[in-house]
Enzyme design. Structure first.
Site, PDB file in Angstrom:
ATOM      1  N   SER A  97      -5.558  -8.160  -9.713  1.00 37.46           N
ATOM      2  CA  SER A  97      -5.796  -6.893 -10.422  1.00 37.46           C
ATOM      3  C   SER A  97      -5.223  -5.711  -9.655  1.00 37.46           C
ATOM      4  O   SER A  97      -4.729  -4.747 -10.250  1.00 37.46           O
ATOM      5  CB  SER A  97      -7.297  -6.692 -10.674  1.00 37.46           C
ATOM      6  OG  SER A  97      -7.999  -6.318  -9.497  1.00 37.46           O
ATOM      7  N   LYS A  98      -5.256  -5.790  -8.325  1.00 41.24           N
ATOM      8  CA  LYS A  98      -4.709  -4.695  -7.520  1.00 41.24           C
ATOM      9  C   LYS A  98      -3.176  -4.740  -7.498  1.00 41.24           C
ATOM     10  O   LYS A  98      -2.529  -3.683  -7.506  1.00 41.24           O
ATOM     11  CB  LYS A  98      -5.276  -4.755  -6.101  1.00 41.24           C
ATOM     12  CG  LYS A  98      -6.790  -4.530  -6.017  1.00 41.24           C
ATOM     13  CD  LYS A  98      -7.177  -3.099  -6.401  1.00 41.24           C
ATOM     14  CE  LYS A  98      -7.692  -2.901  -7.782  1.00 41.24           C
ATOM     15  NZ  LYS A  98      -8.077  -1.500  -8.090  1.00 41.24           N
TER      16      LYS A  98
ATOM     17  N   GLY B  90     -14.256   6.271 -13.609  1.00 39.98           N
ATOM     18  CA  GLY B  90     -15.194   5.898 -12.555  1.00 39.98           C
ATOM     19  C   GLY B  90     -15.600   7.101 -11.728  1.00 39.98           C
ATOM     20  O   GLY B  90     -15.754   7.029 -10.513  1.00 39.98           O
TER      21      GLY B  90
ATOM     22  N   ILE C  65     -13.425   1.660   2.667  1.00 42.71           N
ATOM     23  CA  ILE C  65     -14.426   2.698   2.451  1.00 42.71           C
ATOM     24  C   ILE C  65     -15.836   2.122   2.462  1.00 42.71           C
ATOM     25  O   ILE C  65     -16.096   1.076   1.858  1.00 42.71           O
ATOM     26  CB  ILE C  65     -14.172   3.407   1.102  1.00 42.71           C
ATOM     27  CG1 ILE C  65     -12.755   3.979   1.087  1.00 42.71           C
ATOM     28  CG2 ILE C  65     -15.194   4.503   0.850  1.00 42.71           C
ATOM     29  CD1 ILE C  65     -12.305   4.385  -0.286  1.00 42.71           C
TER      30      ILE C  65
ATOM     31  N   TYR D   4      -9.202 -10.584  -7.711  1.00 39.45           N
ATOM     32  CA  TYR D   4      -9.209  -9.158  -7.352  1.00 39.45           C
ATOM     33  C   TYR D   4      -7.820  -8.733  -6.870  1.00 39.45           C
ATOM     34  O   TYR D   4      -7.311  -7.674  -7.264  1.00 39.45           O
ATOM     35  CB  TYR D   4     -10.249  -8.902  -6.265  1.00 39.45           C
ATOM     36  CG  TYR D   4     -10.286  -7.459  -5.802  1.00 39.45           C
ATOM     37  CD1 TYR D   4     -10.662  -6.435  -6.668  1.00 39.45           C
ATOM     38  CD2 TYR D   4      -9.947  -7.112  -4.490  1.00 39.45           C
ATOM     39  CE1 TYR D   4     -10.695  -5.111  -6.255  1.00 39.45           C
ATOM     40  CE2 TYR D   4      -9.987  -5.789  -4.072  1.00 39.45           C
ATOM     41  CZ  TYR D   4     -10.356  -4.798  -4.953  1.00 39.45           C
ATOM     42  OH  TYR D   4     -10.379  -3.490  -4.536  1.00 39.45           O
ATOM     43  N   GLY D   5      -7.216  -9.552  -6.020  1.00 37.77           N
ATOM     44  CA  GLY D   5      -5.863  -9.258  -5.551  1.00 37.77           C
ATOM     45  C   GLY D   5      -4.884  -9.140  -6.694  1.00 37.77           C
ATOM     46  O   GLY D   5      -4.005  -8.268  -6.702  1.00 37.77           O
TER      47      GLY D   5
ATOM     48  N   GLY E 229      -7.916   3.143   1.771  1.00 39.39           N
ATOM     49  CA  GLY E 229      -8.536   2.845   3.057  1.00 39.39           C
ATOM     50  C   GLY E 229      -9.743   1.952   2.826  1.00 39.39           C
ATOM     51  O   GLY E 229     -10.113   1.659   1.688  1.00 39.39           O
TER      52      GLY E 229
END
Length: 311
Positions: free
Chosen positions: A194-195, A28, A222, A191-192, A220
């Site tokens: 995956s994190k 990415g 962003i 999403y949580g 942080g």
């Protein structure tokens, strides 16, 4: 507590060690903090940087932009990489293995956030598949060159996984490793998941391959394009961001500090292998990182998913 606490004073210009001779891969890398990470690392004269990205035109534009900022002589190569596609990941790994006899820094930066429900071509939830499974397979295929580098004198192989405080929204491990259960949850829960998987992967990688330094991090909040779709689809988030954003959100250069510090700023001896870090360089207690049982479950599930697809 974070985000108002401070970690080690860090400025990329002076805080990154000389990188002469080192080979780096950033996924990415064509925008956001991935692009900023490549820019700042390039300023310290590495041997080569691979920019993992899906779209060639965007990658080449990003490389030109980076080179225009005083690093025109650094070798930055576009690495075609679609993390939802196992063939693309295999091709990317083969390209690196065929061209480089070392890989010192692997920054697993790419990701998607809170997108609508969907699956990858191999059947995983698209967020878990992109953010975790794709990076898992890439790392697995790059193990030969990572291990070869780790055997060299004074080696310092680092694998840095971009996670998020969103791991706090993850469901339990039995849901994370069940595509049926996971896809029935909300976009933010997925999403949580995956994190949380990024955190678990980094910690389990450290357990299984202690010759590497493997850490995960929260960058942080962003101000970046990643928030676009999720913000517009959620009025509460949209207006909440407008109200507290100036206090909570940092710009892209600052957002890259934590992964730059972990990848090339901190001394190897200063890092806790397998740990989770908040900005900048603050190791935090994290249930997903410290629980070896869930790390093992996720690792074995991911291996099975990859093996089922012939990889």
């Amino acid at each position: 507590m974070w985000p108002f606490s401070s970690g080690p004073a860090f400025t990329p210009a002076t805080g990154i060690k000389p990188l002469a001779g080192k080979v780096i891969l950033v996924t990415g890398g064509n925008n956001g903090i991935g692009k900023e990470t490549i820019l700042q690392l390039a300023k310290h004269n590495p041997q080569k940087i691979y920019m993992g990205a899906r779209t060639e035109s965007k990658a080449l534009e990003a490389i030109a932009s980076i080179k225009s900022q005083g690093v025109k002589d650094v070798d930055i190569e576009f690495l075609p990489l679609d993390l939802t596609s196992f063939p693309s990941i295999k091709s990317a790994a083969d390209q690196v293995l065929s061209k480089s006899d070392r890989l010192d820094i692997l920054v697993l930066n790419a990701g998607i956030m809170a997108v609508p429900a969907g699956k990858t071509p191999t059947g995983q939830d698209v967020q878990l598949g992109t953010n975790h499974v794709g990076h898992f397979l890439l790392t697995k295929l790059l193990l030969p060159v990572l291990e070869q580098t780790a055997k060299q004198h004074n080696s310092d192989v680092r694998i840095v996984s971009l996670a998020s405080e969103a791991h706090n929204m993850a469901p339990n491990i039995s849901t994370i490793v069940s595509t049926e259960k996971l896809t029935a949850t909300s976009p933010w829960t997925r999403y949580g998941a995956s994190k949380a998987a990024n955190v678990m992967f980094a910690a389990e990688l450290a357990r299984r391959y202690p010759a590497f330094t493997s850490v995960s991090l929260h960058p942080g909040m962003i101000k970046s394009d990643l928030w676009g779709a999720s913000t517009e689809s959620n009025p509460l988030l949209k207006y909440g961001k407008a109200l507290v954003g100036p206090l909570m959100f940092v710009d892209v250069p600052t957002g890259a500090f934590n992964q730059l510090y972990l990848a090339a700023g901190a001394e190897k001896s200063e890092l806790v292998n397998g740990a989770y870090y908040t900005p900048v360089g603050k190791a935090r207690n994290n249930k997903w990182a410290s629980d070896a049982d869930v790390g093992k479950q996720l690792w074995e599930w991911t291996e099975k998913e990859i093996a089922a697809a012939g990889y």
